[in-house]
Every structure is written in structure tokens, then in C-alpha cells.
Motif scaffolding. Structure first.
Motif, PDB file in Angstrom:
ATOM      1  N   UNK A   1       5.870 -16.290  -4.200  1.00 15.69           N
ATOM      2  CA  UNK A   1       5.900 -14.900  -3.755  1.00 15.69           C
ATOM      3  C   UNK A   1       4.559 -14.241  -4.084  1.00 15.69           C
ATOM      4  N   UNK A   2       4.112 -13.369  -3.183  1.00 15.56           N
ATOM      5  CA  UNK A   2       2.832 -12.667  -3.359  1.00 15.56           C
ATOM      6  C   UNK A   2       3.069 -11.169  -3.449  1.00 15.56           C
ATOM      7  N   UNK A   3       2.273 -10.516  -4.291  1.00 21.07           N
ATOM      8  CA  UNK A   3       2.304  -9.065  -4.354  1.00 21.07           C
ATOM      9  C   UNK A   3       1.222  -8.547  -3.426  1.00 21.07           C
ATOM     10  N   UNK A   4       1.602  -7.647  -2.529  1.00 18.72           N
ATOM     11  CA  UNK A   4       0.691  -7.070  -1.547  1.00 18.72           C
ATOM     12  C   UNK A   4       0.450  -5.608  -1.904  1.00 18.72           C
ATOM     13  N   UNK A   5      -0.836  -5.260  -2.143  1.00 14.84           N
ATOM     14  CA  UNK A   5      -1.182  -3.851  -2.284  1.00 14.84           C
ATOM     15  C   UNK A   5      -1.296  -3.300  -0.868  1.00 14.84           C
ATOM     16  N   UNK A   6      -0.442  -2.348  -0.529  1.00 19.85           N
ATOM     17  CA  UNK A   6      -0.369  -1.797   0.827  1.00 19.85           C
ATOM     18  C   UNK A   6      -1.186  -0.515   0.890  1.00 19.85           C
ATOM     19  N   UNK A   7      -2.232  -0.499   1.731  1.00 21.57           N
ATOM     20  CA  UNK A   7      -2.996   0.738   1.894  1.00 21.57           C
ATOM     21  C   UNK A   7      -2.893   1.263   3.318  1.00 21.57           C
ATOM     22  N   UNK A   8      -1.789   0.907   3.981  1.00 23.94           N
ATOM     23  CA  UNK A   8      -1.529   1.394   5.340  1.00 23.94           C
ATOM     24  C   UNK A   8      -0.230   2.192   5.293  1.00 23.94           C
TER      25      UNK A   8
END
Length: 174
Positions: A21-28
Motif C-alpha cells: 500500500x502507498x500513501x499519496x499526498x493529494x494536492x488536487x
């Protein structure tokens, strides 16, 4: 897929857990309202597609993503610190009242004195101001985007009309 056919949604910050599993920093904004089953990851300047098995949004600006064929922490770690993109066709259309200065990327900058300067290639937000970047006479030029420099914006025509401070471009050309 070419980078101009996509838009950036965030960055994989780190692997999470032992199963890939990956952590995604969402800037959208409002990513959770977009339905998608694949993402493109920038690996060494190439956009590589990955199918999404699952995605969760536990808090603002964060998503936990499981990708097909990424099932170990080692495979996930390779994708950490990589930018993540979606195809432009999935990008929601903004209403005029939702338009921000960051949306000027891709617009043609036209100065009152010098005329057409070129296409804005990037818009960067700093604590004090927003800065635009473009190529002018084969040099990268940076200039502020604010109420003083912007004289008008043509949303349909994709043009922004500017009155840049006298001598600003000379700094880059000398």
C-alpha cells in the motif's frame, strides 16, 4: 501517454504496511469525486500506467492506494517520492468563479509594452506571492502574478494581459 495529456494529482510519499500500500499526498482538490481505475506514475521522466485495486481517503490531502502488481513493501518503496497523474479527460471543468491564478498555466502572456511573451509553463505559489514562469528569447523568465501586474484575463482565449515592471525582462536577458 504524454505529460501534456495528463494533470498531476499528487505524490506517493511512502510505502505503508507490508502489502504494497502507498500513501499519496493529494494536492488536487476533490480527487475523491473523480472516478478512475488507473494512474500514471512519473518514473525517470516517463509516465508508467498502474491499475488501482483500491483507494481510501482517510483525511484531507491523503489517500491510501493499492495498485495491481504492487504487493510488497519493496515494490511500493520504488514508487515512493514519485509524482502521480491522471488523464486530462478526467479533469473536472471549473466554473469561472472557481478560477485561480494557478490555472493560468498554459495561458499566453501578453505584456502591454512588449506584446506576446509566450506560454506560461508553470505557476508556483510561495508564501508571499504567486510566480509565473515562461520561456522568453530562449531564457526562463519569472514574474509575479498579482493585482499590479495582471491587467486582464481572457478565459476563453487563454490569454493573460500584463503590465510587467520596467526592466524586469532585461534582468533575464543581460
Amino acid at each position: 501517454m504524454k505529460s501534456e495529456d495528463t494533470f498531476r494529482i499528487g505524490t506517493f510519499t511512502k510505502a505503508r504496511g507490508l502489502k504494497g500500500e502507498l500513501q499519496l499526498y493529494v494536492d488536487f482538490d476533490n480527487l475523491d469525486s473523480i472516478k478512475f481505475n488507473a494512474v500514471f506514475v512519473d518514473i525517470a521522466g516517463k509516465l508508467v500506467p498502474y491499475f488501482v485495486k483500491s483507494i481510501k481517503y482517510p483525511m484531507a490531502n491523503t489517500a491510501y492506494v493499492n495498485l495491481e502488481e504492487v504487493d510488497t513493501v519493496e515494490k511500493a518503496t520504488v514508487l515512493a517520492k514519485k509524482d502521480v497523474f491522471l488523464p486530462n479527460k478526467l479533469k473536472p471543468k471549473k466554473a469561472k468563479e472557481e478560477f485561480t491564478l494557478k490555472d493560468l498555466k498554459g495561458f499566453i502572456a501578453i505584456d502591454e509594452t512588449l506584446g506576446e511573451l509566450g506560454e506560461i509553463t508553470d505557476v508556483m505559489e510561495y508564501p508571499q506571492q504567486i510566480i509565473a514562469s515562461l520561456q522568453y528569447q530562449n531564457r526562463e523568465v519569472l514574474f509575479p502574478l498579482n493585482g499590479v501586474t495582471i491587467k486582464g484575463i481572457d478565459l476563453e482565449g487563454g490569454e493573460v494581459y500584463l503590465d510587467l515592471p520596467e526592466g524586469l525582462l532585461d534582468v533575464y536577458l543581460d
